[in-house]
Design a protein around this motif. Structure first.
Motif, PDB file in Angstrom:
ATOM      1  N   ARG A 135       2.688  -1.354  -5.351  1.00 52.49           N
ATOM      2  CA  ARG A 135       3.243  -2.233  -4.329  1.00 52.49           C
ATOM      3  C   ARG A 135       4.051  -3.389  -4.886  1.00 52.49           C
ATOM      4  NH1 ARG A 135      -1.722  -3.397  -0.454  1.00 52.49           N
ATOM      5  NH2 ARG A 135      -1.917  -5.022  -2.009  1.00 52.49           N
ATOM      6  N   GLY A 150       5.478   3.650   1.870  1.00 58.12           N
ATOM      7  CA  GLY A 150       5.127   4.357   0.637  1.00 58.12           C
ATOM      8  C   GLY A 150       5.372   3.479  -0.577  1.00 58.12           C
ATOM      9  N   PRO A 151       5.123   4.030  -1.776  1.00 55.16           N
ATOM     10  CA  PRO A 151       5.279   3.244  -3.006  1.00 55.16           C
ATOM     11  C   PRO A 151       6.713   2.752  -3.202  1.00 55.16           C
ATOM     12  CG  PRO A 151       4.481   5.478  -3.471  1.00 55.16           C
ATOM     13  CD  PRO A 151       4.741   5.409  -2.026  1.00 55.16           C
ATOM     14  N   GLU A 192      -3.202   3.643  -0.948  1.00 61.09           N
ATOM     15  CA  GLU A 192      -2.565   2.661  -1.822  1.00 61.09           C
ATOM     16  C   GLU A 192      -3.218   2.637  -3.201  1.00 61.09           C
ATOM     17  OE1 GLU A 192      -2.912  -1.005   0.221  1.00 61.09           O
ATOM     18  OE2 GLU A 192      -1.955  -0.159   2.000  1.00 61.09           O
ATOM     19  N   TRP A 199       1.014   9.594  -5.009  1.00 62.15           N
ATOM     20  CA  TRP A 199       0.629   8.957  -3.751  1.00 62.15           C
ATOM     21  C   TRP A 199       0.340  10.005  -2.671  1.00 62.15           C
ATOM     22  CZ3 TRP A 199       3.366   8.167   1.038  1.00 62.15           C
ATOM     23  CH2 TRP A 199       2.850   7.143   1.845  1.00 62.15           C
TER      24      TRP A 199
END
Lengths: 327, 72
Positions: A158, A136-137, A153, A146
């Motif tokens: 990221r 995940g983020p 994405e 998200w």
């Protein structure tokens, strides 16, 4: 059931942790927690048992129904614990089994924060637990968006950042740690400044001693405040160099602004000490940034530490010797 | 990281493209956008951006990426 709004205790605890007061024991019990009313299809978010991490995550989830799987990282945040392996494949697989997660959800997916990937091997977790890992983020504040967008994405979720705000949040705890390990320098160098050829010990303490303590404070302030705040603007890539330049500027300011009454030799020694202190603490700050490689840190330490060592010994000899030689 | 650059030419990051299966896991976990993908294979596009966190190596299912930062 876990609250998703901050209480006065959470504010106070977070402030104390930032100051370094309760930092080593600010933890929550590992295990499975429910946010809202999660059902058998609700996502499972994995996090560390450092209370700042746990709180940041849960306060970013108001209105959502999710499971929180808290790993035992000994109260260390996700990224640091992943680096040491406590936030890792083994603990994740163990915690999935110990919590009976497979009886609570129908899917077989875990959402692990991207920075946990240093310790978690997605294909190993799948092999050992049957659960697939989805990264995940980085920031908890992005999770809601998200999840709402089908866990796809997005640009910017990221990459780590190191903003002025993020850098300044590190200052109090750095101060706490440095003063805890270096406080003895103050009385030692203060008293050394009193040594001289005659009995005017006290008067030298009031002049030389006071300036020495000021120089120490300026060197520490330069390394711990100026380096983090001015990081992008200080020249060079090496933190030792950035620290030395910040130290040179603040040391020169001290000598030009204050009527120190010191001679050239003493002023030079004092300036060198400010530079060394700031350079050393600047280098120390590599441990707190999100972009310095261990190979790079080793590269600059090998080069900077001998210089810092010789400069500080030389400066101290000149400082202590000056009243004897010039009398 | 684009706005911050550290010592160049020292990262121990290695990629063996012949083993790469193009799963993009390395880019997915990298916090510094070090990897790119061309022709179904990963490529290192910013070697000096690597901070040796090791996430790519740990998550490469075929062992094509390695990071060994020594003492750390």
């Amino acid at each position: 059931m876990v609250a998703t709004s901050r209480s006065v205790y959470d504010w106070a605890g977070a402030a104390a942790a930032r100051l370094g007061l309760n930092r080593d024991s600010y933890l929550v019990a590992p295990g499975l927690y429910a946010i809202g009313a999660p059902d058998r299809a609700a996502p499972v978010l994995v996090t560390a048992n450092y209370k700042l991490s746990f709180d940041t995550l849960r306060f970013a989830l108001p209105g959502l129904n999710v499971w929180l799987l808290v790993l035992d990282t000994c109260g260390i945040n996700v990224w640091c614990a992943a680096g040491k392996g406590t936030f890792g494949t083994e603990e994740l697989v163990h915690r999935v089994k110990a919590s009976g997660l497979e009886k609570l959800v129908d899917h077989r997916r875990l959402v692990v924060p991207q920075l946990g990937a240093t310790g978690v091997s997605a294909h190993q977790v799948k092999k050992q637990s049957g659960f697939s890992v989805q990264y995940g983020p980085i920031r908890a504040s992005d999770i809601s968006t998200w999840l709402d967008n089908g866990a796809r994405e997005f640009e910017g979720m990221r990459d780590v950042t190191f903003t002025l705000k993020e850098r300044s949040e590190l200052i109090p705890v750095e101060f706490h740690l440095v003063l805890k390990s270096m406080w003895w320098l103050f009385p030692l160098l203060f008293l050394l400044s009193g040594i001289g050829p005659d009995l005017a010990f006290t008067s030298r303490l009031m002049s030389r001693g006071v300036w020495m303590v000021s120089a120490l404070l300026i060197g520490i302030g330069s390394g711990l405040i100026l380096v983090p705040l001015l990081l992008p603007w200080l020249p060079g890539r090496s933190f030792a160099l950035k620290g030395a330049i910040a130290g040179l500027l603040s040391g020169l300011l001290l000598l030009f602004w204050a009527e120190t009454g010191l001679n050239l030799l003493e002023s030079g020694a004092l300036l060198a000490l400010v530079v060394v202190m700031s350079s050393y603490l600047g280098m120390n700050f590599t441990g707190s940034t999100p972009y310095t490689s261990p190979s790079g840190v080793e590269w600059e330490m090998r080069r900077a530490i001998p210089v810092q060592f010789c400069l500080s010994i030389g400066a101290l000899l000149i400082w202590v010797g000056a009243p004897l030689v010039l009398s | 990281m684009k706005e911050f650059r550290y010592i160049h030419g020292v990262s121990s990051l290695c990629l063996d493209q012949s083993l790469c299966i193009g799963c993009k896991m390395c880019s997915r976990v990298c916090p510094q956008a070090v990897f790119s993908h061309q022709g179904g294979k990963a490529a290192i596009q910013d070697h000096d951006g690597c901070m040796e966190c090791g996430a790519c190596g740990v998550n490469c299912p075929v062992g094509a990426v390695s990071v060994n930062p020594g003492v750390g």
